[in-house]
Enzyme design. Structure first.
Site, PDB file in Angstrom:
ATOM      1  N   ARG A 165       2.854  17.601   1.360  1.00  0.00           N
ATOM      2  CA  ARG A 165       2.148  17.755   0.080  1.00  0.00           C
ATOM      3  C   ARG A 165       3.147  17.856  -1.059  1.00  0.00           C
ATOM      4  O   ARG A 165       2.965  17.269  -2.122  1.00  0.00           O
ATOM      5  CB  ARG A 165       1.269  19.005   0.105  1.00  0.00           C
ATOM      6  N   ILE A 166       4.209  18.629  -0.835  1.00  0.00           N
ATOM      7  CA  ILE A 166       5.209  18.812  -1.887  1.00  0.00           C
ATOM      8  C   ILE A 166       5.956  17.511  -2.129  1.00  0.00           C
ATOM      9  O   ILE A 166       6.160  17.109  -3.272  1.00  0.00           O
ATOM     10  CB  ILE A 166       6.182  19.945  -1.497  1.00  0.00           C
ATOM     11  N   ASP A 185      10.564   9.540   6.337  1.00  0.00           N
ATOM     12  CA  ASP A 185       9.585  10.349   7.062  1.00  0.00           C
ATOM     13  C   ASP A 185       9.159   9.566   8.298  1.00  0.00           C
ATOM     14  O   ASP A 185       8.589   8.474   8.168  1.00  0.00           O
ATOM     15  CB  ASP A 185       8.368  10.655   6.186  1.00  0.00           C
ATOM     16  N   ALA A 245      12.560  23.639   1.140  1.00  0.00           N
ATOM     17  CA  ALA A 245      11.643  23.624   2.289  1.00  0.00           C
ATOM     18  C   ALA A 245      11.849  24.876   3.125  1.00  0.00           C
ATOM     19  O   ALA A 245      11.229  25.916   2.872  1.00  0.00           O
ATOM     20  CB  ALA A 245      11.856  22.346   3.097  1.00  0.00           C
ATOM     21  N   ARG A 246      12.693  24.817   4.122  1.00  0.00           N
ATOM     22  CA  ARG A 246      13.056  25.959   4.956  1.00  0.00           C
ATOM     23  C   ARG A 246      14.554  25.907   5.210  1.00  0.00           C
ATOM     24  O   ARG A 246      15.130  24.833   5.420  1.00  0.00           O
ATOM     25  CB  ARG A 246      12.286  25.940   6.287  1.00  0.00           C
ATOM     26  N   ASP A 269      17.080  26.901  -2.633  1.00  0.00           N
ATOM     27  CA  ASP A 269      16.116  27.968  -2.917  1.00  0.00           C
ATOM     28  C   ASP A 269      15.745  28.700  -1.642  1.00  0.00           C
ATOM     29  O   ASP A 269      15.144  29.765  -1.688  1.00  0.00           O
ATOM     30  CB  ASP A 269      14.861  27.396  -3.585  1.00  0.00           C
ATOM     31  N   GLU A 274      17.489  34.309   5.665  1.00  0.00           N
ATOM     32  CA  GLU A 274      16.958  34.584   4.332  1.00  0.00           C
ATOM     33  C   GLU A 274      16.504  36.034   4.259  1.00  0.00           C
ATOM     34  O   GLU A 274      15.667  36.444   5.063  1.00  0.00           O
ATOM     35  CB  GLU A 274      15.780  33.646   4.046  1.00  0.00           C
ATOM     36  N   HIS A 293      14.344  32.117  -3.408  1.00  0.00           N
ATOM     37  CA  HIS A 293      13.024  31.690  -2.935  1.00  0.00           C
ATOM     38  C   HIS A 293      11.985  31.772  -4.065  1.00  0.00           C
ATOM     39  O   HIS A 293      10.915  32.361  -3.930  1.00  0.00           O
ATOM     40  CB  HIS A 293      12.575  32.529  -1.731  1.00  0.00           C
ATOM     41  N   LEU A 294      12.326  31.128  -5.176  1.00  0.00           N
ATOM     42  CA  LEU A 294      11.475  31.158  -6.367  1.00  0.00           C
ATOM     43  C   LEU A 294      10.582  29.938  -6.519  1.00  0.00           C
ATOM     44  O   LEU A 294       9.654  29.951  -7.329  1.00  0.00           O
ATOM     45  CB  LEU A 294      12.341  31.260  -7.637  1.00  0.00           C
TER      46      LEU A 294
END
Length: 335
Positions: A165-166, A185, A245-246, A269, A274, A293-294
């Protein structure tokens, strides 16, 4: 007007007033019976358990306890879980799907600020803003009127990893700019990429040919360290890696080694672990720009998640289809 179904909040209690500010909460209470002072963080608590027995709609969020067999047995009337956040993988169980309980997620709403953050970072990185800000701070002057070579966003090559989605929203946001955007992808074919308006490349080719690489793939066993030493070595000198993402998608040890050479730049981010340990070299490397993580919904943006849930509750009450129903068969390769 149908009778309002009983609902129950299940999330971290302090998040409720942020996700459901007064105007959003009022709209929610117009379609479900819910006590905003009762927020489940433990389904065995007596008052929660008594309400759970009558609950038809569970409104979940960050911090929701796991919906295991015992919890579902205690909620025989439950027919919908409306999640005021992104992924539902952390608290749903196979039993939820086996019982035919509808699950909806506000992941689409949460994708918007992440895509906006990434767009901003792409444009800033293309101007090398982070390095020049530090240079100006150190020198307190600059040669006014000089043309700075090697920077700019005209024709800059941007590689998007993951048509999530992002990732898809980011591709939309990038359209007005004079950028050359490509996608990698494994679950997207050429026809779908054409509909998105971008060329589809193997990951290695995308890494080789992008000035900026931005990660939007889910964290799965297959994507752990998706970008490791081999992949980083493929990226052109001077290119930028952005991760919203992660953290586990990137091998941080390999990234640190690459950044120490000065060959690449990174905007992170999310990290692994984390938060980072206080002695992490990433904090001190001048070519690493770290934010806490903003990118996801923060501040006034979280009310958008609550509004998404309210709209889903209204559809449920009117007998309509959920707009953001979760397909459990796709969860394995989702965030």
């Amino acid at each position: 007007m149908p009778e309002r179904p009983q609902a129950l909040f299940a999330m971290t209690a302090q998040n409720v007033p942020h996700i459901f500010p007064p105007e959003v909460l009022a709209r929610l209470r117009a379609c479900v019976e819910i006590d905003p002072t009762l927020v489940a963080h433990d389904f065995t608590e007596p008052r929660v358990r008594e309400t759970l027995a009558r609950t038809e709609v569970l409104i979940t969020g960050w911090g929701c306890p796991r919906l295991d067999t015992a919890v579902l047995d205690a909620a025989p009337k439950l027919r919908a879980v409306l999640h005021a956040a992104g992924s539902v993988k952390g608290f749903t169980t196979p039993e939820v799907w086996q019982r035919g309980i509808a699950v909806s997620s506000a992941a689409a709403a949460n994708a918007l600020p992440v895509a906006e953050y990434t767009l901003a970072m792409i444009l800033l990185a293309g101007k090398d803003v982070f390095a020049f800000r530090d240079l100006l701070r150190a020198r307190r002057t600059f040669p006014y009127g000089d043309i700075v070579p090697g920077i700019g966003n005209h024709g800059r090559r941007v590689g998007v990893v993951g048509a999530s989605r992002i990732g898809r929203r980011l591709i939309e946001l990038l359209r007005p700019y004079d950028l050359r955007v490509s996608l990698a992808d494994p679950y997207v074919d050429a026809a779908e990429a054409a509909r998105l308006g971008v060329p589809l490349l193997p990951l290695d080719d995308l890494l080789r040919t992008s000035d900026i690489v931005t990660l939007h793939a889910p964290q799965t066993p297959e994507t752990r360290h998706l970008v490791g030493p081999r992949e980083l070595a493929l990226m052109p000198t001077g290119s930028v890696l952005i991760n919203t993402a992660r953290g586990a998608l990137v091998d941080h040890d390999a990234l640190v080694e690459e950044l120490r050479t000065g060959r690449l730049n990174a905007v992170l981010d999310v990290t692994d672990p984390e938060p980072l340990p206080a002695d992490s070299p990433l904090f001190d490397l001048p070519n690493a720009f770290i934010t806490p993580h903003l990118a996801g919904s923060q501040g006034n943006e979280v009310a958008r998640l609550g509004l998404t849930v309210v709209e889903e509750a209204e559809r449920l009450l009117s007998g309509g289809e959920l707009a953001y129903a979760v397909d459990h068969t796709a969860l394995e390769r989702a965030a």
